[in-house]
Design a protein around this motif. Sequence first.
Motif, PDB file in Angstrom:
ATOM      1  N   ILE A 108       0.813  -1.217   0.000  1.00  0.00           N
ATOM      2  CA  ILE A 108       0.000   0.000   0.000  1.00  0.00           C
ATOM      3  C   ILE A 108       0.848   1.269   0.000  1.00  0.00           C
ATOM      4  N   ASP A 109       1.970   1.293   0.709  1.00  0.00           N
ATOM      5  CA  ASP A 109       2.762   2.513   0.757  1.00  0.00           C
ATOM      6  C   ASP A 109       3.481   2.816  -0.553  1.00  0.00           C
ATOM      7  N   GLN A 110       3.591   1.829  -1.440  1.00  0.00           N
ATOM      8  CA  GLN A 110       4.241   2.054  -2.732  1.00  0.00           C
ATOM      9  C   GLN A 110       3.259   2.429  -3.846  1.00  0.00           C
ATOM     10  N   VAL A 111       1.975   2.211  -3.642  1.00  0.00           N
ATOM     11  CA  VAL A 111       0.985   2.472  -4.691  1.00  0.00           C
ATOM     12  C   VAL A 111       1.022   3.922  -5.179  1.00  0.00           C
ATOM     13  N   PRO A 112       1.078   4.942  -4.289  1.00  0.00           N
ATOM     14  CA  PRO A 112       1.143   6.321  -4.808  1.00  0.00           C
ATOM     15  C   PRO A 112       2.372   6.567  -5.675  1.00  0.00           C
ATOM     16  N   LEU A 113       3.496   5.961  -5.312  1.00  0.00           N
ATOM     17  CA  LEU A 113       4.717   6.123  -6.109  1.00  0.00           C
ATOM     18  C   LEU A 113       4.587   5.413  -7.451  1.00  0.00           C
ATOM     19  N   MET A 114       3.931   4.266  -7.442  1.00  0.00           N
ATOM     20  CA  MET A 114       3.685   3.540  -8.688  1.00  0.00           C
ATOM     21  C   MET A 114       2.766   4.350  -9.603  1.00  0.00           C
ATOM     22  N   LEU A 115       1.747   4.975  -9.033  1.00  0.00           N
ATOM     23  CA  LEU A 115       0.852   5.832  -9.825  1.00  0.00           C
ATOM     24  C   LEU A 115       1.635   6.987 -10.452  1.00  0.00           C
ATOM     25  N   ARG A 116       2.554   7.585  -9.694  1.00  0.00           N
ATOM     26  CA  ARG A 116       3.337   8.717 -10.203  1.00  0.00           C
ATOM     27  C   ARG A 116       4.204   8.345 -11.402  1.00  0.00           C
ATOM     28  N   CYS A 117       4.664   7.100 -11.466  1.00  0.00           N
ATOM     29  CA  CYS A 117       5.517   6.731 -12.604  1.00  0.00           C
ATOM     30  C   CYS A 117       4.720   6.121 -13.750  1.00  0.00           C
ATOM     31  N   GLY A 118       3.386   6.159 -13.662  1.00  0.00           N
ATOM     32  CA  GLY A 118       2.559   5.764 -14.798  1.00  0.00           C
ATOM     33  C   GLY A 118       1.857   4.432 -14.689  1.00  0.00           C
ATOM     34  N   ILE A 119       2.053   3.714 -13.606  1.00  0.00           N
ATOM     35  CA  ILE A 119       1.342   2.442 -13.419  1.00  0.00           C
ATOM     36  C   ILE A 119      -0.108   2.783 -13.093  1.00  0.00           C
ATOM     37  N   SER A 152      -2.755   0.120 -13.022  1.00  0.00           N
ATOM     38  CA  SER A 152      -3.519  -0.990 -12.452  1.00  0.00           C
ATOM     39  C   SER A 152      -2.572  -1.857 -11.629  1.00  0.00           C
ATOM     40  N   PHE A 153      -3.145  -2.568 -10.664  1.00  0.00           N
ATOM     41  CA  PHE A 153      -2.346  -3.254  -9.666  1.00  0.00           C
ATOM     42  C   PHE A 153      -2.944  -4.621  -9.372  1.00  0.00           C
ATOM     43  N   ALA A 154      -2.118  -5.665  -9.427  1.00  0.00           N
ATOM     44  CA  ALA A 154      -2.531  -7.003  -9.013  1.00  0.00           C
ATOM     45  C   ALA A 154      -2.120  -7.132  -7.555  1.00  0.00           C
ATOM     46  N   VAL A 155      -3.096  -7.031  -6.660  1.00  0.00           N
ATOM     47  CA  VAL A 155      -2.819  -6.926  -5.227  1.00  0.00           C
ATOM     48  C   VAL A 155      -3.180  -8.229  -4.517  1.00  0.00           C
ATOM     49  N   THR A 156      -2.233  -8.744  -3.725  1.00  0.00           N
ATOM     50  CA  THR A 156      -2.486  -9.926  -2.889  1.00  0.00           C
ATOM     51  C   THR A 156      -2.303  -9.612  -1.413  1.00  0.00           C
ATOM     52  N   ASN A 157      -1.567  -8.578  -1.084  1.00  0.00           N
ATOM     53  CA  ASN A 157      -1.282  -8.213   0.297  1.00  0.00           C
ATOM     54  C   ASN A 157      -2.573  -7.820   1.013  1.00  0.00           C
ATOM     55  N   GLU A 158      -2.850  -8.478   2.142  1.00  0.00           N
ATOM     56  CA  GLU A 158      -4.112  -8.257   2.866  1.00  0.00           C
ATOM     57  C   GLU A 158      -4.276  -6.815   3.339  1.00  0.00           C
ATOM     58  N   THR A 159      -3.219  -6.213   3.855  1.00  0.00           N
ATOM     59  CA  THR A 159      -3.298  -4.830   4.314  1.00  0.00           C
ATOM     60  C   THR A 159      -3.605  -3.899   3.146  1.00  0.00           C
ATOM     61  N   ALA A 160      -2.932  -4.111   2.034  1.00  0.00           N
ATOM     62  CA  ALA A 160      -3.178  -3.280   0.853  1.00  0.00           C
ATOM     63  C   ALA A 160      -4.606  -3.452   0.354  1.00  0.00           C
ATOM     64  N   LEU A 161      -5.099  -4.683   0.306  1.00  0.00           N
ATOM     65  CA  LEU A 161      -6.476  -4.926  -0.137  1.00  0.00           C
ATOM     66  C   LEU A 161      -7.480  -4.207   0.760  1.00  0.00           C
ATOM     67  N   LYS A 162      -7.262  -4.286   2.056  1.00  0.00           N
ATOM     68  CA  LYS A 162      -8.171  -3.637   3.013  1.00  0.00           C
ATOM     69  C   LYS A 162      -8.158  -2.122   2.828  1.00  0.00           C
ATOM     70  N   ARG A 163      -6.970  -1.539   2.776  1.00  0.00           N
ATOM     71  CA  ARG A 163      -6.864  -0.077   2.640  1.00  0.00           C
ATOM     72  C   ARG A 163      -7.423   0.406   1.301  1.00  0.00           C
ATOM     73  N   LEU A 164      -7.177  -0.332   0.227  1.00  0.00           N
ATOM     74  CA  LEU A 164      -7.714   0.063  -1.081  1.00  0.00           C
ATOM     75  C   LEU A 164      -9.231  -0.040  -1.097  1.00  0.00           C
ATOM     76  N   SER A 165      -9.788  -1.066  -0.455  1.00  0.00           N
ATOM     77  CA  SER A 165     -11.250  -1.200  -0.414  1.00  0.00           C
ATOM     78  C   SER A 165     -11.878  -0.086   0.414  1.00  0.00           C
TER      79      SER A 165
END
Length: 170
Positions: free
Chosen positions: A110-121, A123-136
């Motif tokens: 989850i803490d890397q998603v904003p940085l990934m968005l900034r470089c043009g990514i 969409s995200f294939a997410v398996t990490n439970e914390t990331a899934l919860k925070r994104l939902s």
Amino acid sequence: MARIWKETGFVENDPYVIESEEVKAGEGQIAVLDLEAFLAAADETNEGGLAVLIKPADDATALKPYIDRLALVAVAFPAFNDGRAFSHASLLRSRLGYQGELRAVGDVLIDQVPLMLRCGIDSFAVTNETALKRLSEKRLPAIREYYQPAATAATNPGSYGWRRLAKAAV
């Protein structure tokens, strides 16, 4: 199993399947091939709508002749501390002009998603439970200050990255 997330929310019925010896795309699905298999397949056809997986050690510039035929480029993050996929994403967007879907796969935190968005990514294939919860919960961490320009527009026009771009344009 990974869930696909975009800024608009979670995606249902995503057609892309990263192929391996154990996993193959079925009917109605689109195979995401590793770079070597993709290059061999792309040379055999002139079709569009293709998908490729770029691993950290791959040379993403090999996609240049096929860039307009790609519907999806997946960039692999095998571990949270391997940032080579950030460079691949930036290269695809800025130097190769890739306009299609750019997906982060692997260790997406989850803490890397904003940085990934900034470089043009986008969409995200997410398996990490914390990331899934925070994104939902639509709880994406914010980055208020940054130093480098990015593939996405600056939200803070007074930031350092914005000034660097402005000076380059002069």
